[in-house]
Scaffold this motif. Sequence first.
Motif, PDB file in Angstrom:
ATOM      1  N   TYR A   1       7.740   9.743   5.870  1.00 40.35           N
ATOM      2  CA  TYR A   1       6.108   8.600   5.965  1.00 40.35           C
ATOM      3  C   TYR A   1       7.120   7.644   4.323  1.00 40.35           C
ATOM      4  O   TYR A   1       6.055   7.982   2.840  1.00 40.35           O
ATOM      5  CB  TYR A   1       5.222   9.260   5.839  1.00 40.35           C
TER       6      TYR A   1
ATOM      7  N   MET B   1       0.973  -1.360  -0.357  1.00 45.79           N
ATOM      8  CA  MET B   1       0.103   0.264  -0.338  1.00 45.79           C
ATOM      9  C   MET B   1       0.913   1.032  -0.024  1.00 45.79           C
ATOM     10  O   MET B   1       1.908   1.305   0.640  1.00 45.79           O
ATOM     11  CB  MET B   1      -0.532  -0.328   1.020  1.00 45.79           C
ATOM     12  N   SER B   2       0.500   1.645  -0.867  1.00 39.96           N
ATOM     13  CA  SER B   2       1.553   3.739  -0.440  1.00 39.96           C
ATOM     14  C   SER B   2       0.345   4.612  -0.786  1.00 39.96           C
ATOM     15  O   SER B   2      -1.179   4.214  -1.106  1.00 39.96           O
ATOM     16  CB  SER B   2       2.143   3.514  -1.830  1.00 39.96           C
ATOM     17  N   PHE B   3       1.141   6.088  -0.469  1.00 37.31           N
ATOM     18  CA  PHE B   3      -0.214   6.742  -0.311  1.00 37.31           C
ATOM     19  C   PHE B   3      -0.714   7.113  -1.904  1.00 37.31           C
ATOM     20  O   PHE B   3      -1.682   7.953  -1.471  1.00 37.31           O
ATOM     21  CB  PHE B   3       0.667   8.044   1.040  1.00 37.31           C
TER      22      PHE B   3
ATOM     23  N   SER C   1      -1.502   5.425  -3.810  1.00 37.65           N
ATOM     24  CA  SER C   1      -3.334   4.794  -4.045  1.00 37.65           C
ATOM     25  C   SER C   1      -4.397   5.360  -4.077  1.00 37.65           C
ATOM     26  O   SER C   1      -5.401   5.490  -4.393  1.00 37.65           O
ATOM     27  CB  SER C   1      -2.846   3.064  -4.156  1.00 37.65           C
TER      28      SER C   1
ATOM     29  N   THR D   1       1.025  15.491  -1.466  1.00 38.74           N
ATOM     30  CA  THR D   1       1.774  13.964  -1.292  1.00 38.74           C
ATOM     31  C   THR D   1       3.281  13.794  -1.365  1.00 38.74           C
ATOM     32  O   THR D   1       4.201  13.584  -0.697  1.00 38.74           O
ATOM     33  CB  THR D   1       1.550  13.037  -2.868  1.00 38.74           C
TER      34      THR D   1
ATOM     35  N   THR E   1      -4.792   3.716   6.010  1.00 40.64           N
ATOM     36  CA  THR E   1      -5.445   2.742   4.822  1.00 40.64           C
ATOM     37  C   THR E   1      -6.335   2.907   4.460  1.00 40.64           C
ATOM     38  O   THR E   1      -7.194   2.983   3.696  1.00 40.64           O
ATOM     39  CB  THR E   1      -4.359   1.782   4.938  1.00 40.64           C
TER      40      THR E   1
ATOM     41  N   GLU F   1       4.945   5.006   4.087  1.00 39.56           N
ATOM     42  CA  GLU F   1       4.139   3.730   3.841  1.00 39.56           C
ATOM     43  C   GLU F   1       2.983   4.483   4.479  1.00 39.56           C
ATOM     44  O   GLU F   1       3.082   4.865   5.551  1.00 39.56           O
ATOM     45  CB  GLU F   1       3.456   2.588   3.441  1.00 39.56           C
TER      46      GLU F   1
END
Length: 469
Positions: free
Chosen positions: A21, A1-3, A5, A13, A29, A23
């Motif tokens: 950060y 999971m990444s920012f 997405s 971002t 999330t 993730e």
Amino acid sequence: MSFDSFGLAEALTRAIRESGYAEPTPIQTQAIPLVLAGHDLLAAAQTGTGKTAAFILPILQRLLGTANPVGPRAARIGHPRVLVLAPTRELAAQVADSARTYGKHTALRTVAIFGGVGMQPQVDALTRGIDVVVATPGRLLDHLARRSLDLSTVETLVLDEADRMLDMGFINDMRKIFARLPERRQTLLFSATFSSDIRKLATSLLREPKTVDVAPRNTAAHTVEHRVHPVPQSRKRELLVNLILEENWYQTLVFTRTKHGANRLATQLGDAGIQTLAIHGNKSQNARTRALADFKAGRLQVLVATDIAARGIDISELPVVVNYELPNVPEDYVHRIGRTGRAGARGKAISLVSGDEMAYLRDIEKLLGHPIERVLLQGFELPLESQGSATERGRAAPRKPVRTAKNPANDHRQRTSAVAPGGTKGRVAGPHGHGNHVAKGEPGHADSTAPRRRRKRGRRGNGASRTGS
Ligand code: AMP
């Protein structure tokens, strides 16, 4: 999971990247997509889980994505689009800081509103045009009464640490504030614990809320190592000084139950040569801010705080939190240690527990759902009769002698060196690196022959067990 997405604006971002950060945390999330989609949210998340970014980021994104219905800046004097309510000045200041950090590449403006500082600078800030207001309830009502603020344009309301706001008796103030908000809005409620009062509040405020529960409710972060040292009240100060010096603790947050106790302990630690300050409600806002800044910057080794003053202290990865006195409300234990082991870092929660606090300890363990390991430290043992039930009793783990006038070291030195030469801080290391414990019914507690037997078991690796109660 990444920012990436989440589909957040590049301005956001970029700020996330600059914050370092890698993730999103679990609460981020789960919560970010729900808030972006406009849902109401009931979130069980304690401080330290990354919850602030979990609501601020999607809120800023929504502000960026829609034109301000109030019109150009001049027309929206004192008309925020987002209101965050927080129980304490510290938390309000920190949430506002986070909003400014994550929004630094946008033109969005955040104002913090809390008591203890002058009214006029806040009025001035409000009249310069605002998007986000982060406020404590009392001072917010003062601004509403002065008409320096109008809440009729609020699109999103966040209640941060809602349980604490109720604990602090803000419910009536909160109701008055809710009455000034538009019916149609998004509401997000964050709380570490879920009492029936919180549920009632949620039912009355939230519409078809989505629920997010990152840590099992009422449990502390798994990355925290809990330890209890049973010790007579009269020896706590000396033990704390020894632990700080021997274990080389830095950035240590120490909790006392009273303001008076906080002041006294800060003075005593200072006398022992440990850089210490106390923060509590009687100190001016400036003194508290300064103490916190020094602590964060590492200029202060120890900060002594009461529960209320410590609410919302935001220091990531705090290595050690000490309960000099246990809180009599078990939820406060969870709040206190929420400041260590944050965002995946390891932390220690050390409690010095005297005989009359054993009942509090049992309540805390009930809330956590598991017992906390007891480690008796040589020279500081609590008399057996004060230790509660047999299963609660730990056995004295030998440690370095304590050299004080009151506690001549010779006797202990002999025992320690005979038992654990060069041992880890004189402690018998079991699989978890802690002292050993007495199983129910096992003969011999902190008697003079115990160390030899302990060491043998420790070597075989079957001596250390977690106590049950
Ligand atoms: P909070 O629970 O909001 O008090 O956040 C606790 C700490 O975690 C703060 O110091 C944040 O800067 C930090 N933090 C928030 N999100 C992340 C993330 N995704 N990765 C690492 N640290 C984070």
